[in-house]
Design an enzyme around this catalytic site. Structure first.
Site, mmCIF file in Angstrom:
data_model
loop_
_atom_site.group_PDB
_atom_site.id
_atom_site.type_symbol
_atom_site.label_atom_id
_atom_site.label_comp_id
_atom_site.label_asym_id
_atom_site.label_seq_id
_atom_site.Cartn_x
_atom_site.Cartn_y
_atom_site.Cartn_z
ATOM 1 N N ASP A 237 91.484 14.298 -52.932
ATOM 2 C CA ASP A 237 90.422 14.260 -51.508
ATOM 3 C C ASP A 237 89.267 15.116 -51.534
ATOM 4 O OD1 ASP A 237 90.325 11.607 -50.875
ATOM 5 O OD2 ASP A 237 91.074 11.616 -48.810
ATOM 6 N N HIS A 260 87.131 14.871 -45.149
ATOM 7 C CA HIS A 260 85.817 14.829 -45.923
ATOM 8 C C HIS A 260 84.727 15.269 -45.548
ATOM 9 C CE1 HIS A 260 87.177 12.383 -48.537
ATOM 10 N NE2 HIS A 260 87.512 11.021 -48.266
#
Ligand code: ZN
Length: 305
Positions: A237, A260
């Site tokens: 990610d 994130h």
């Protein structure tokens, strides 16, 4: 570090459902010229969305990019595969709202890219070389980038859950390491959060075959691909989120319990503190490039070298 820019040898396509929307979409990856970068075209829309920090609209459970009326969700695993393999110029075309989740990892995208072939282009790639540490902290979680001679990730997670617990991944991430040690790691979630996510219209396409589902000490979705698959997915990610900087990063990224939102906060912090990095091009020389540098940034770059 300095290499040629790269694109795909030919157009390739795949299809699948989106993790959050549950909607089926077809996806094409097209070769693109040097200097094009990664851009996304949602079929039927006039806009071509550049994959960069400015385009990010939503960063909690997945990364959505948008421009004008057009938006595309859950771009991070595809962007991660492109960045992880060092593919700089691609036009992504999609006929639905969300990039297919496939098996929850970046491996299907790696295979798709390998099917297309990766070709070198005449122009050299530029990169962001970190000169001074840049850090973001929030509620005991943090992420930092420091100077280094190559892109190195040191990622730690600590979950109050016996199936995950404390995990750490440290390493220089080149395309080979990315393909073998990072790309296969699948996304994960907790069974107790599924109802909450669905009540918010999320995870509609989520199944045990595209997400590792954790229920207390139990992993419900079969055997893990790595003992530390959870932290490896965080690295996946991170690479996808940092791809929004548009240039490969030369420096060491250390993250603790990030996600994130913090990855994106670090990207913004980097862009907000241009005196702490420089764009390097061929032969390690400072070069001036049109984006994201402003004029005063270019001056800083010239002085730093
Ligand atoms: Zn993910």
């Amino acid at each position: 570090m300095i290499r040629s820019q790269r694109t795909l040898g030919r157009t390739v396509a795949t299809a699948g459902v989106g993790l959050h929307s549950g909607e089926l979409a077809r996806l094409w990856l097209h070769p693109a010229p040097a200097g094009h970068g990664i851009r996304i075209h949602r079929r039927g829309s006039k806009e071509i969305i550049p994959a960069r920090v400015d385009s990010a609209q939503e960063l909690s459970y997945a990364t959505r990019l948008g421009l004008g009326e057009a938006s595309v969700s859950t771009v991070e695993h595809l962007l991660s595969a492109l960045a992880g393999l060092g593919v700089d110029n691609v036009r992504i075309e999609l006929d639905g709202p969300e990039i297919p989740i496939k098996d929850g990892s970046a491996l299907p995208f790696v295979r798709l890219i390998e099917r297309a072939g990766v070709v070198e282009q005449a122009a050299p790639v530029s990169a962001i070389r970190i000169l001074e540490p840049i850090e973001v902290r929030e509620d005991g979680k943090w992420i930092r980038v420091e100077p280094g001679s190559e892109f190195v990730v040191d990622y730690r997670i600590a979950f109050d859950n016996p199936a995950i617990g404390y995990q750490r991944f440290v390493g220089a991430v080149d395309p080979e390491t990315y393909r073998d040690a990072v790309a296969p790691a699948r996304t994960f979630g907790f069974l107790k959060e599924v109802d909450y996510l669905r009540s918010r219209g999320l995870a509609r396409g989520g199944t045990l075959s595209n997400c590792i589902v954790v229920d207390g000490p139990k992993v419900l979705s079969g055997e893990l691909r790595f003992n530390d698959e959870f932290v490896r997915h965080k690295v996946l990610d991170l690479i996808g989120d940092l791809a929004l900087l548009e240039y490969p990063l030369i420096g060491r990224v250390t993250a603790y319990k990030a996600g994130h939102a913090l990855h994106a906060a670090l990207s913004r912090a980097i862009l907000d503190q241009p005196e702490k990095w420089v764009i390097v091009g061929p032969e390690g020389a400072a070069t001036v490039v049109p984006f994201p540098l402003e004029t005063e940034v270019a001056a800083t770059g010239a002085m730093s070298m």
